[in-house]
Enzyme design. Structure first.
Site, mmCIF file in Angstrom:
data_model
loop_
_atom_site.group_PDB
_atom_site.id
_atom_site.type_symbol
_atom_site.label_atom_id
_atom_site.label_comp_id
_atom_site.label_asym_id
_atom_site.label_seq_id
_atom_site.Cartn_x
_atom_site.Cartn_y
_atom_site.Cartn_z
ATOM 1 N N LYS A 141 -1.571 -1.450 2.463
ATOM 2 C CA LYS A 141 -2.372 -0.599 1.581
ATOM 3 C C LYS A 141 -1.937 -0.761 0.116
ATOM 4 C CE LYS A 141 -4.906 0.642 4.940
ATOM 5 N NZ LYS A 141 -4.812 1.636 5.970
HETATM 6 C C1 LIG Z 1 -5.147 2.236 7.407
HETATM 7 C C2 LIG Z 1 -6.224 3.208 7.696
HETATM 8 C C3 LIG Z 1 -5.998 4.384 8.418
HETATM 9 C C4 LIG Z 1 -4.705 4.669 9.105
HETATM 10 O O1 LIG Z 1 -3.626 4.708 8.232
HETATM 11 P P1 LIG Z 1 -2.151 4.858 8.864
HETATM 12 O O2 LIG Z 1 -1.307 5.196 7.663
HETATM 13 O O3 LIG Z 1 -1.804 3.523 9.440
HETATM 14 O O4 LIG Z 1 -2.197 5.930 9.866
HETATM 15 C C5 LIG Z 1 -7.025 5.301 8.540
HETATM 16 N N1 LIG Z 1 -8.226 5.067 8.008
HETATM 17 C C6 LIG Z 1 -8.515 3.929 7.339
HETATM 18 C C7 LIG Z 1 -9.874 3.746 6.744
HETATM 19 C C8 LIG Z 1 -7.515 2.957 7.167
HETATM 20 O O5 LIG Z 1 -7.798 1.831 6.516
#
Ligand SMILES: *Cc1c(COP(=O)(O)O)cnc(C)c1O
Length: 423
Positions: A215
């Site tokens: 991210k």
């Molecule tokens: C990455 C992601 C999640 C989950 O995030 P985590 O921190 O891994 O729980 C949820 N929604 C979207 C749209 C994502 O891209």
């Protein structure tokens, strides 16, 4: 680290100068090292801060989590106590739904173009996820489809700002107000996103952010829950740590007169193990301080992809409106109607280019089909986008050579497959 994923040192792009890509010069082929998709940029500040945490002996939830929460709240223009650090976006979504009082019998409307965690969080509170189709250009929830999906049981709308482009929040907030629904924003792609000057994550009662490894800001694993109401935030803090009345860090602090003072904790409500650690927050603090510089850099990569891929038979990602900030989390392209996307995925991987698919419509997954009776055909826009999309590498750490490699491999594929040309 295996040899496969090791990277030889490469010159970094300089932000002050635009990337000058010489597209006529053929890069060495095939690329010898694998270009990791979404590889984060970790600086010496993060390394030093992690070492300081290790030396401090306090690895769990403590002063660095508090500082990270404050910095994140400030970045979003909120008060300190409105940001609650947790160990994933999934945990933040689960807490948001639980704190909204959503449960069995309630419906939550969300998008099929998301990671399965969005839908699973709704299932984990016992509620029913309801999919509404997306706009084919923005790839975000289509407000008309959301309106059509509202029933007397609808309790919330859970929009995802896909790839970092904001949803039509004017329309979604209007719908929510008219029908008395909560808005819970999935901001996993949208740390830097703004809509009409307002930061993503401030439109509803709750918003969930992800600091997963790929991210825009990473803590390895981590997340942040934003709460409009400080009372929600206080309860979220309790629920994120087993339901204890005060966290361990507060417990071990001294009494006001400075004398050692043992305070018993109380379990006030059965909670979860969702707390963020100082070890993770040590990364987040410095990642966040570079959030805007990294966005600038990804914007430069984005612009260069657009220029270099012009003429290639792919649909390039949409631009957000001028009164919006696109967080540029994913550079998603789509093959044409008649083209087959999967051979291109294989070709890129074979040439050592890491790619992603964001996303197959969640209704493509067998569990949802068997257990909820879903079919991707119920949301044809999401179905078609999901079957034709792929995401090219987009991080602040990409070099000119990386960009050239990606584009030349894509071009090579289409040069060999003229049958795939767009109409
Ligand atoms: C990455 C992601 C999640 C989950 O995030 P985590 O921190 O891994 O729980 C949820 N929604 C979207 C749209 C994502 O891209």
């Amino acid at each position: 680290m295996t040899a496969h994923f090791s990277h030889p040192a490469r010159p970094a792009l300089k932000l002050t100068e635009p990337i000058q890509v010489n597209t006529t010069e053929a890069p060495p082929s095939p690329r010898e090292d694998f270009l990791v998709f979404g590889k984060p940029v970790i600086g010496p500040e993060e390394m030093a801060e992690v070492q300081a945490v290790l030396e401090s002996g306090w690895l769990g939830t403590g002063p660095r989590v508090a500082a990270f929460e404050q910095s994140f709240a400030a970045y979003k223009g909120l008060d300190d106590e409105q940001a609650v650090g947790v160990n994933s976006c999934t945990a933040a979504l689960h807490l948001a739904l639980k704190l909204s009082g959503i449960g069995p019998g309630d419906e939550v409307i969300t998008t099929p173009l998301t990671f399965c965690a969005t839908v699973n969080a709704i299932l984990h509170v016992g509620a029913t996820p309801v999919l509404a189709d997306v706009d084919p250009v923005t790839q975000n929830l289509d407000p008309a489809a959301v309106a059509a999906a509202i029933t007397p049981r609808t309790a919330a709308i859970l929009p995802v700002h896909f790839a970092g482009r904001p949803c039509d929040m004017t329309a979604l907030v209007t719908l929510a107000d008219r029908h008395g629904l909560e808005i819970i924003e999935d901001c996993a792609h949208a740390i830097e996103t703004t809509y009409h000057g307002k930061p993503a994550g401030t439109f509803g009662r709750f918003a969930a952010f992800s600091f997963y490894a790929t991210k825009n800001v990473t803590t390895g694993e981590g997340g942040m829950l934003l709460c409009r109401d400080p009372q929600d935030a206080s309860r979220a803090r309790t629920l994120s740590l087993h339901g204890l009345s005060r966290d361990a860090y507060t417990r071990f602090r001294q009494a006001p007169d400075g004398s050692p003072h043992f305070r018993h904790y109380q379990m006030v409500e059965p909670g979860f193990k969702y707390n963020l650690t100082d070890l993770a927050a040590a990364l987040g603090l410095h990642q966040l301080s570079r959030v805007e510089t990294n966005l600038e850099r990804r914007s430069l990569v984005w612009k260069n992809y657009n220029d270099m891929l012009a003429g290639v038979p792919l649909n390039l990602p949409s631009e957000s409106d001028s009164d919006e900030t696109h967080a540029r989390h994913l550079y998603t392209v789509h093959v044409g109607d008649d083209a087959d996307r999967d051979p291109l995925l294989d070709f890129l991987l074979q040439q050592n280019i890491g790619i992603g698919v964001h996303y197959l419509s969640v209704a493509e997954h067998p569990w949802y089909q068997t257990s909820l009776g879903w079919s991707p055909d119920a949301q044809p826009q999401a179905r078609d986008l999901g079957r034709r999309t792929l995401s090219l590498p987009l991080t602040a750490g990409l070099t000119e050579r990386d960009l050239r490699d990606v584009v030349s491999v894509v071009k090579e594929f289409f040069d060999e497959r003229p049958d795939l040309l767009l109409e």
